[in-house]
Design an enzyme around this catalytic site. Structure first.
Site, PDB file in Angstrom:
ATOM      1  N   LYS A   1      12.504  15.128  69.112  1.00 13.10           N
ATOM      2  CA  LYS A   1      13.119  13.862  69.488  1.00 13.10           C
ATOM      3  C   LYS A   1      12.340  12.698  68.904  1.00 13.10           C
ATOM      4  CE  LYS A   1      12.336  11.524  73.168  1.00 13.10           C
ATOM      5  NZ  LYS A   1      12.161  11.021  74.546  1.00 13.10           N
TER       6      LYS A   1
ATOM      7  N   ASP B   1      17.746  12.462  73.466  1.00  8.18           N
ATOM      8  CA  ASP B   1      17.038  12.115  74.699  1.00  8.18           C
ATOM      9  C   ASP B   1      17.953  12.422  75.875  1.00  8.18           C
ATOM     10  OD1 ASP B   1      18.927  10.091  74.725  1.00  8.18           O
ATOM     11  OD2 ASP B   1      17.473   8.462  74.892  1.00  8.18           O
TER      12      ASP B   1
END
Length: 291
Positions: A158, A176
Site C-alpha cells: 500500500k 487502504d
C-alpha cells in the site's frame, strides 16, 4: 441561532433517481447468473468516470515535495489523520530534510516532533530505520521500484504504491481501508486480503487509471461512502452500486452525513476546490480541511 436549512448535496454531483437506484441494486443482488466479466468492467469504468466528475481535484491528501517526504508521511499516517500528519511533517522535514539527516537525528528529538501523531516511539523507530535502510542500500535516495520499496522497514504494498503513483508517476493501486470497502461494495471483488483486492481491481482498469482511481475511491470513502452509514441518498453512483440502501436513501438525511468539503455549510470551500485551488493553498489561507 441554529440554521434550519435542509441539508442539500453539492450541486455538481450527478443526481440519481432513488427508484432507479433501488431497482439497479435489487437486480444486481438477485441470485442466479453472476454479472458477466464484460458487464462488470463496463460498470466499474462508468463508476470511475462519474467519480472523476465528482472529485476532479482528487490528489494524495498528504503534503510532500519529494519521494522521501511522501514515504515518511505515509508511514506516519497509520492510525491517525492526514490532516494531523500534514500539521506535523513541516517541522520534521525542516529538522530532517534528507534520509541521512533523519537516520542520524537524535531519537528523542524526533519522538518529540511526531508525538502529536500517537504511537510516537514506534513511529520514530519506523521512520529512522527506513531512513537508515535508504542510506545503506540506496545511496540515500528513495528507490522507484516496488520490489525495492517493500524491503524498507514498515513499507508494504500500500505504502509503496502510494509513493510510486504520486511521487514517481508509476501506476499503482493503493488498497487502504476505504479502497477495500468500496471495491467490495461496488462488487468489484469479494476479497478481504489487500493483495487479492488489488489483483481483482487491476483486471478491470487500464494501468494508466490505477493511481487516479485510488485517489477517487479514498475521497469517496471519506466524504460519502462511509463505513457505518454511507450517504446513499446523495451518492452519484447510486444506480451503479449493488450496495445501495446500506445507508440512508433520503436526500436530506444523506446530505447531513457528508464530510470534508462536501459537508453542509462548506459550500464556499468546495467552490474553491472546484476552481482549482490546491489543498496547500487553502490550508495556508486558513480554510478548515478536517472532516
Amino acid at each position: 441561532m441554529v440554521s434550519s436549512a435542509v441539508p442539500r448535496p453539492p450541486a455538481h454531483l450527478r443526481v440519481v433517481d432513488s427508484a432507479k437506484a433501488r431497482a439497479g441494486a435489487a437486480r444486481r443482488r438477485r441470485t442466479g447468473a453472476p454479472e458477466s466479466p464484460l458487464a462488470l468492467k463496463r460498470r466499474a469504468r462508468r463508476i470511475n468516470a462519474v467519480l472523476a466528475e465528482a472529485y476532479p481535484y482528487a490528489v494524495a491528501e498528504l503534503d510532500f515535495r519529494s519521494p522521501y517526504e511522501l514515504l515518511v508521511a505515509t508511514v506516519l499516517s497509520a492510525q491517525t489523520t492526514d490532516v494531523r500528519v500534514n500539521a506535523t511533517t513541516p517541522r520534521l522535514f525542516a529538522a530532517c530534510p534528507t534520509p541521512r539527516a533523519l537516520a542520524e537525528a537524535d531519537e528523542a528529538e524526533v519522538q518529540e516532533i511526531v508525538r502529536p501523531l500517537g504511537f510516537y516511539r514506534a513511529k520514530t523507530r519506523a521512520i529512522q530505520n527506513l531512513a537508515q535502510k535508504i542510506v545503506d542500500d540506496h545511496d540515500g535516495e528513495v528507490p522507484g521500484r516496488l520490489e525495492d520499496l517493500v524491503t524498507l522497514p514498515g513499507v508494504g504494498r500500500k505504502t509503496a504504491n502510494v509513493v510510486l503513483g504520486n511521487a514517481f508517476g508509476i501506476p499503482g493501486i493503493t488498497v487502504d481501508t476505504h479502497f477495500g470497502r468500496l471495491a467490495r461494495r461496488f462488487g468489484w471483488t469479494a476479497e478481504e486480503d489487500p493483495v487479492k483486492v488489488e489483483r481483482d481491481v487491476a483486471a478491470l482498469f487500464e494501468p494508466r487509471d490505477w493511481t487516479d482511481l485510488s485517489q477517487r475511491l479514498v475521497y469517496h470513502g471519506r466524504r460519502i461512502c462511509h463505513s457505518r452509514r454511507p450517504a446513499c441518498g446523495v451518492c452519484p453512483v447510486a444506480d451503479l452500486c449493488p450496495s445501495y440502501g446500506e445507508g440512508p436513501t433520503g436526500a436530506a438525511e444523506a446530505a447531513s452525513l457528508l464530510k470534508y468539503e462536501f459537508a453542509p455549510g462548506r459550500e464556499e470551500l468546495l467552490e474553491q476546490f472546484l476552481a482549482g485551488r490546491t489543498r496547500a493553498e487553502l490550508q495556508a489561507d486558513g480554510w478548515p480541511l478536517s472532516p
